[in-house]
Scaffold this motif. Structure first.
Motif, PDB file in Angstrom:
ATOM      1  N   ASN A 145     -11.396  15.072   9.924  1.00  0.00           N
ATOM      2  CA  ASN A 145      -9.996  15.175   9.483  1.00  0.00           C
ATOM      3  C   ASN A 145      -9.562  13.911   8.744  1.00  0.00           C
ATOM      4  OD1 ASN A 145      -9.555  17.738  10.556  1.00  0.00           O
ATOM      5  ND2 ASN A 145      -8.651  16.983  12.451  1.00  0.00           N
ATOM      6  N   ALA A 146      -9.897  12.758   9.313  1.00  0.00           N
ATOM      7  CA  ALA A 146      -9.484  11.482   8.712  1.00  0.00           C
ATOM      8  C   ALA A 146     -10.190  11.247   7.376  1.00  0.00           C
ATOM      9  CB  ALA A 146      -9.768  10.331   9.677  1.00  0.00           C
ATOM     10  N   ILE A 147     -11.471  11.571   7.306  1.00  0.00           N
ATOM     11  CA  ILE A 147     -12.209  11.432   6.043  1.00  0.00           C
ATOM     12  C   ILE A 147     -11.600  12.342   4.977  1.00  0.00           C
ATOM     13  CG2 ILE A 147     -14.407  11.903   4.884  1.00  0.00           C
ATOM     14  CD1 ILE A 147     -15.820  11.006   7.453  1.00  0.00           C
ATOM     15  N   ASP A 148     -11.318  13.585   5.349  1.00  0.00           N
ATOM     16  CA  ASP A 148     -10.748  14.530   4.392  1.00  0.00           C
ATOM     17  C   ASP A 148      -9.398  14.035   3.876  1.00  0.00           C
ATOM     18  OD1 ASP A 148     -12.962  16.094   4.807  1.00  0.00           O
ATOM     19  OD2 ASP A 148     -11.929  17.635   5.983  1.00  0.00           O
ATOM     20  N   LEU A 149      -8.600  13.437   4.766  1.00  0.00           N
ATOM     21  CA  LEU A 149      -7.313  12.896   4.329  1.00  0.00           C
ATOM     22  C   LEU A 149      -7.517  11.733   3.371  1.00  0.00           C
ATOM     23  CD1 LEU A 149      -4.213  12.826   4.537  1.00  0.00           C
ATOM     24  CD2 LEU A 149      -4.482  11.259   6.483  1.00  0.00           C
ATOM     25  N   TRP A 150      -8.406  10.808   3.714  1.00  0.00           N
ATOM     26  CA  TRP A 150      -8.656   9.635   2.866  1.00  0.00           C
ATOM     27  C   TRP A 150      -9.084  10.061   1.461  1.00  0.00           C
ATOM     28  CZ3 TRP A 150      -8.249   4.375   4.089  1.00  0.00           C
ATOM     29  CH2 TRP A 150      -8.777   3.495   3.133  1.00  0.00           C
ATOM     30  N   THR A 151     -10.048  10.976   1.399  1.00  0.00           N
ATOM     31  CA  THR A 151     -10.526  11.418   0.086  1.00  0.00           C
ATOM     32  C   THR A 151      -9.471  12.280  -0.603  1.00  0.00           C
ATOM     33  OG1 THR A 151     -11.667  13.305   1.102  1.00  0.00           O
ATOM     34  CG2 THR A 151     -12.946  11.299   0.788  1.00  0.00           C
ATOM     35  N   GLY A 152      -8.720  13.063   0.193  1.00  0.00           N
ATOM     36  CA  GLY A 152      -7.722  13.950  -0.377  1.00  0.00           C
ATOM     37  C   GLY A 152      -6.575  13.230  -1.056  1.00  0.00           C
ATOM     38  N   VAL A 153      -6.216  12.054  -0.549  1.00  0.00           N
ATOM     39  CA  VAL A 153      -5.127  11.303  -1.185  1.00  0.00           C
ATOM     40  C   VAL A 153      -5.649  10.391  -2.288  1.00  0.00           C
ATOM     41  CG1 VAL A 153      -3.708  11.410   0.880  1.00  0.00           C
ATOM     42  CG2 VAL A 153      -5.129   9.397   0.500  1.00  0.00           C
ATOM     43  N   GLY A 154      -6.951  10.503  -2.588  1.00  0.00           N
ATOM     44  CA  GLY A 154      -7.500   9.804  -3.740  1.00  0.00           C
ATOM     45  C   GLY A 154      -7.882   8.362  -3.512  1.00  0.00           C
ATOM     46  N   LYS A 174       0.833  -1.194   0.000  1.00  0.00           N
ATOM     47  CA  LYS A 174       0.000   0.000   0.000  1.00  0.00           C
ATOM     48  C   LYS A 174       0.873   1.252   0.000  1.00  0.00           C
ATOM     49  CE  LYS A 174      -2.521  -3.241   2.489  1.00  0.00           C
ATOM     50  NZ  LYS A 174      -1.948  -4.399   3.205  1.00  0.00           N
ATOM     51  N   TYR A 175       1.965   1.224   0.748  1.00  0.00           N
ATOM     52  CA  TYR A 175       2.860   2.374   0.800  1.00  0.00           C
ATOM     53  C   TYR A 175       3.507   2.643  -0.553  1.00  0.00           C
ATOM     54  CZ  TYR A 175       2.744   2.745   5.925  1.00  0.00           C
ATOM     55  OH  TYR A 175       2.375   2.939   7.230  1.00  0.00           O
ATOM     56  N   ASP A 176       3.935   1.589  -1.238  1.00  0.00           N
ATOM     57  CA  ASP A 176       4.568   1.784  -2.544  1.00  0.00           C
ATOM     58  C   ASP A 176       3.604   2.442  -3.525  1.00  0.00           C
ATOM     59  OD1 ASP A 176       7.217   0.616  -2.136  1.00  0.00           O
ATOM     60  OD2 ASP A 176       6.137  -1.244  -1.836  1.00  0.00           O
ATOM     61  N   ARG A 177       2.336   2.077  -3.440  1.00  0.00           N
ATOM     62  CA  ARG A 177       1.342   2.680  -4.330  1.00  0.00           C
ATOM     63  C   ARG A 177       1.143   4.162  -3.989  1.00  0.00           C
ATOM     64  NH1 ARG A 177      -1.029  -2.602  -3.773  1.00  0.00           N
ATOM     65  NH2 ARG A 177      -2.408  -1.920  -2.079  1.00  0.00           N
ATOM     66  N   LEU A 178       1.136   4.489  -2.696  1.00  0.00           N
ATOM     67  CA  LEU A 178       0.999   5.887  -2.291  1.00  0.00           C
ATOM     68  C   LEU A 178       2.209   6.709  -2.729  1.00  0.00           C
ATOM     69  CD1 LEU A 178      -0.459   5.456   1.309  1.00  0.00           C
ATOM     70  CD2 LEU A 178      -1.625   6.523  -0.626  1.00  0.00           C
ATOM     71  N   ILE A 179       3.401   6.136  -2.557  1.00  0.00           N
ATOM     72  CA  ILE A 179       4.624   6.837  -2.949  1.00  0.00           C
ATOM     73  C   ILE A 179       4.644   7.078  -4.453  1.00  0.00           C
ATOM     74  CG2 ILE A 179       7.139   6.612  -3.112  1.00  0.00           C
ATOM     75  CD1 ILE A 179       6.951   5.059  -0.392  1.00  0.00           C
ATOM     76  N   ALA A 180       4.255   6.044  -5.223  1.00  0.00           N
ATOM     77  CA  ALA A 180       4.223   6.195  -6.678  1.00  0.00           C
ATOM     78  C   ALA A 180       3.220   7.264  -7.098  1.00  0.00           C
ATOM     79  CB  ALA A 180       3.881   4.856  -7.329  1.00  0.00           C
ATOM     80  N   LYS A 181       2.067   7.288  -6.430  1.00  0.00           N
ATOM     81  CA  LYS A 181       1.049   8.282  -6.763  1.00  0.00           C
ATOM     82  C   LYS A 181       1.519   9.688  -6.427  1.00  0.00           C
ATOM     83  CE  LYS A 181      -3.896   9.152  -6.262  1.00  0.00           C
ATOM     84  NZ  LYS A 181      -5.159   8.695  -5.658  1.00  0.00           N
ATOM     85  N   ALA A 182       2.243   9.826  -5.295  1.00  0.00           N
ATOM     86  CA  ALA A 182       2.729  11.150  -4.889  1.00  0.00           C
ATOM     87  C   ALA A 182       3.711  11.723  -5.892  1.00  0.00           C
ATOM     88  CB  ALA A 182       3.363  11.075  -3.499  1.00  0.00           C
TER      89      ALA A 182
END
Length: 321
Positions: A170-179, A15-23
């Motif tokens: 805050n947590a919902i906004d982060l979840w949606t904010g990172v796509g 999951k982290y690798d996917r987030l890093i790639a997306k960033a």
């Protein structure tokens, strides 16, 4: 680019690798790093910079930062350093730079979390907003298909109902904010029924009604749920809980800091999960790293913050048009 430890040849991207790639696709966010005066914090900021996730601006004793870099062979070429004599001054200066618009993110260095957060929370000179400041652990749990958010396990000790509303938002906004889409939010307790004997069940029911009335938006909210029937579909089926959240929760809202801290550390030490961390509710996201974090965890914290900063930047652009 920083070297990220490779995965085994037969392993799927984490999951982290996917987030890093997306960033990487959103571009780096300028990040004010407060007092990076040990190897872990300085290396973490520089590696995130080399990986293209952030553009670090280091705030702290210039000579000490350069001495640490020299001792551990870290390259400071092209890195801006703003001199501050000690950790307290570095925290204050870092917050001042954010207020001046110099950075989209704030990152904790080797100073204590309380020292940084005191400056963040200062009423006249800090970064407070109308929203309660809270922490989210972004968990990569081996064997669990979903990324898990756990909140709040680091800032709010015994939050009341209003604070929990902000913690959830805050947590919902982060979840949606990172796509990641529309999150399924479980408000945890020891049981899944409402009882006066366990106050957190009553608060969970009230928070669900608040979500129903539009006081919490952007996610599917359910509670109270026990941990098992929040994340395991079979446990939810056995208990007869019919809900799109039960058994499939992605954001776990804990009753208090003690419960959250124990849950996150249980997953870390018994399930070998990684726990990236970010603080929300201030003017900018705040990256909190631990000296025990792996390279991948530190990069994941920066990636999540960068994605969220990009989402906020895009939303501001749209609002201005």
């Amino acid at each position: 680019m920083a070297d990220i430890p490779p995965l085994p040849p037969d392993a799927a991207p984490s999951k982290y690798d996917r987030l890093i790639a997306k960033a990487h696709t959103s571009g780096p966010a300028t990040t004010i790093v407060a007092h990076p005066c040990d190897e872990t914090s300085l290396r973490g900021a520089l590696e995130a910079g080399e990986a293209g996730l952030i553009v670090p601006i280091l705030v702290g004793p210039d000579a000490k930062i350069r001495a640490v870099a020299g001792q551990y062979g870290l390259n400071l070429d092209g890195i801006e350093i703003i001199d501050a004599p000690h950790s307290h001054a570095a925290a204050a200066k870092a917050v001042e730079l954010v207020r001046e618009g110099r950075g989209e993110l704030l990152m904790k260095g080797s100073l204590h979390t309380d020292e940084l957060m005191k400056e963040v929370a200062a009423s006249a000179t800090g970064l407070r907003t109308a929203r309660r400041i809270s922490h989210v652990f972004v968990m990569d749990v081996p064997g669990h298909a979903e990324t898990l958010f756990i909140t709040d396990a680091a800032i709010n000790i015994f939050p009341d109902l209003d604070a929990k509303r902000d913690i959830i938002q805050n947590a919902i906004d982060l979840w949606t904010g990172v796509g990641l889409g529309t999150p399924k939010v479980a408000i945890l307790s020891a049981v899944e029924t409402v009882t006066t004997k366990i106050p957190s069940t009553i608060e969970a029911a009230a928070l669900c009604k608040m979500a129903e009335r539009g006081q919490i938006t952007g996610g599917l909210v359910e509670g109270p749920l026990a941990f098992d029937n929040a994340i395991d579909p079979e446990a939810a089926r056995i208990k007869g809980i019919v809900s799109p959240v039960a058994g499939h929760a992605q954001i776990l809202v804990v009753p208090d800091l003690e419960a959250g801290n124990m849950l996150a550390k249980n997953l870390t030490f018994l399930a070998h999960a990684d726990a990236a961390g970010i603080v929300l509710g201030a003017r900018v996201p705040i990256i909190l790293t631990s000296r025990a974090d792996s390279v991948r965890t530190r990069l994941a914290s920066c990636a999540v913050a960068t994605l969220y900063a990009a989402a906020r930047r895009n939303a501001a652009t749209v609002a201005a048009e």
